[in-house]
Design an enzyme around this catalytic site. Structure first.
Site, PDB file in Angstrom:
ATOM      1  N   HIS A 289      21.163  25.449 -10.728  1.00  0.00           N
ATOM      2  CA  HIS A 289      21.858  26.499 -11.597  1.00  0.00           C
ATOM      3  C   HIS A 289      21.360  28.020 -11.177  1.00  0.00           C
ATOM      4  O   HIS A 289      20.113  28.303 -10.990  1.00  0.00           O
ATOM      5  CB  HIS A 289      21.698  26.397 -12.989  1.00  0.00           C
TER       6      HIS A 289
ATOM      7  N   THR B  38      -3.967  -5.028   0.596  1.00  0.00           N
ATOM      8  CA  THR B  38      -3.340  -3.643   0.544  1.00  0.00           C
ATOM      9  C   THR B  38      -4.047  -2.662   1.574  1.00  0.00           C
ATOM     10  O   THR B  38      -3.766  -2.001   2.365  1.00  0.00           O
ATOM     11  CB  THR B  38      -2.992  -2.970  -0.598  1.00  0.00           C
TER      12      THR B  38
ATOM     13  N   GLN C 293      30.640  17.304  -7.418  1.00  0.00           N
ATOM     14  CA  GLN C 293      31.028  15.757  -7.081  1.00  0.00           C
ATOM     15  C   GLN C 293      31.937  15.738  -5.829  1.00  0.00           C
ATOM     16  O   GLN C 293      31.757  15.134  -4.955  1.00  0.00           O
ATOM     17  CB  GLN C 293      31.818  15.102  -8.152  1.00  0.00           C
TER      18      GLN C 293
ATOM     19  N   LYS D 258       0.990  -1.287   0.009  1.00  0.00           N
ATOM     20  CA  LYS D 258       0.106   0.011  -0.122  1.00  0.00           C
ATOM     21  C   LYS D 258       0.810   1.125  -0.086  1.00  0.00           C
ATOM     22  O   LYS D 258       1.755   1.317   1.044  1.00  0.00           O
ATOM     23  CB  LYS D 258      -0.776   0.082   1.014  1.00  0.00           C
TER      24      LYS D 258
ATOM     25  N   ARG E 295      31.353  30.870  -8.515  1.00  0.00           N
ATOM     26  CA  ARG E 295      30.128  30.767  -8.754  1.00  0.00           C
ATOM     27  C   ARG E 295      29.197  30.558  -7.618  1.00  0.00           C
ATOM     28  O   ARG E 295      29.540  30.316  -6.601  1.00  0.00           O
ATOM     29  CB  ARG E 295      29.757  29.710  -9.750  1.00  0.00           C
TER      30      ARG E 295
END
Length: 288
Positions: free
Chosen positions: A244, A57, A216, A12, A169
């Site tokens: 971004h 369920t 990363q 469920k 940035r």
């Protein structure tokens, strides 16, 4: 060539349950979204429609509600353990049960008044089967941003590359993190809530304190920080969308823009994903 039934499960999905504790003038509120998944001897229902081993369920949904009343809801890991163990022990045909829970936070405004908190959602996934018990805690939608101390340069450039290298940035992401515990309880016995707070703090510190040359690198620093500071965690899985922020060209209006005005875009976006685990711990994909 024969045809056989492969791996299968049923359950469920997304049972919404809100538990209010009314044992005094100050109420407590827990808001959950619970999904149950059961597996076992279910070949007959797939091949012949024989439902003798199938717990409906709808019954699974009702179990969630009944357990919320009977046992209350404190830490979602404990609630998931109760449910998963119940399904495996009460149903002879069921050999594996996984319970996934999302918890939505509410900010207290008064003794019985609340305001829904921000987008961050706490999660837990509990699996009980013949191999034992695995508990995976997590969070989704933890939005973090560094306005500097982030670069992206030295990448591959081909005939389709238009992105210029940058030495400064905005780095922003919405952290989706899940971490696997060494057992079915916290290593130091302090409880699931304290464990969650420590892991969350380590993730945030890893993001804030890393000078980023790549998302990363930041991801790995966050996972490494968790494993170094939280001994009961053996594996961390992170999914970091790169939210971004693009610098706006204000030259047409006779204005300079030295990294001050950006547009935040929602798509498309880079998606960085990885697992960080202890080298003496084998991966346990079934727990996820």
């Amino acid at each position: 060539m024969g045809i056989v039934l492969g791996a299968n499960q049923y359950g469920k999905a997304e049972t919404r349950v809100v538990r209010v504790v009314r044992d005094g003038p100050r109420h407590e509120l827990r808001d959950l979204n619970v999904t149950t998944c059961l597996a076992g001897d279910l070949v007959a229902t797939h091949l012949t429609g024989d439902n003798a081993n199938v717990l409906p369920t709808d019954s699974q949904k009702n179990t969630v509600y009944a357990f919320a009343k009977r046992h209350g809801v404190d830490q979602i890991e404990d609630f998931g353990l109760l449910l998963a163990r119940h399904f495996v022990t009460s149903q002879p045909a069921i050999t594996s049960a996984r319970v996934d829970i999302e918890e939505y936070a509410w900010q207290r405004l008064g003794p019985h008044s609340f305001q829904r908190a921000g987008g961050e959602v706490r999660t837990a996934s509990v699996t009980v089967d013949g191999d034992g018990t695995q508990v995976v805690s997590g969070l989704t939608g933890l939005v973090l941003l560094n306005s500097t101390n982030s670069e992206f340069a030295g990448f591959v450039q081909d005939e389709y590359t238009t992105l210029p290298p940058t030495k400064d940035r905005i780095l922003a992401t919405a952290v989706n993190a899940h971490w696997r515990h060494a057992g079915d309880r916290t290593a130091d016995g302090t409880g699931w809530a304290d464990s969650y707070d420590r892991v969350r703090a380590a993730l945030v510190a890893g993001f804030v304190e890393t000078y980023s040359l790549a998302l990363q690198q930041t991801l790995y620093a966050m996972g490494e920080r968790v494993l170094r500071e939280c001994p009961g965690i053996v594996e961390v899985r992170l999914s970091l969308p790169n939210k971004h922020h693009l610098l706006i060209d204000l030259a047409p209006f006779g204005l300079d823009n030295p990294g001050e005005v950006f547009v935040a875009t929602d798509r498309p976006y880079g998606l960085i994903e990885a697992t960080v685990r202890r080298d003496d711990t084998p991966a346990a994909d079934g727990a996820w």
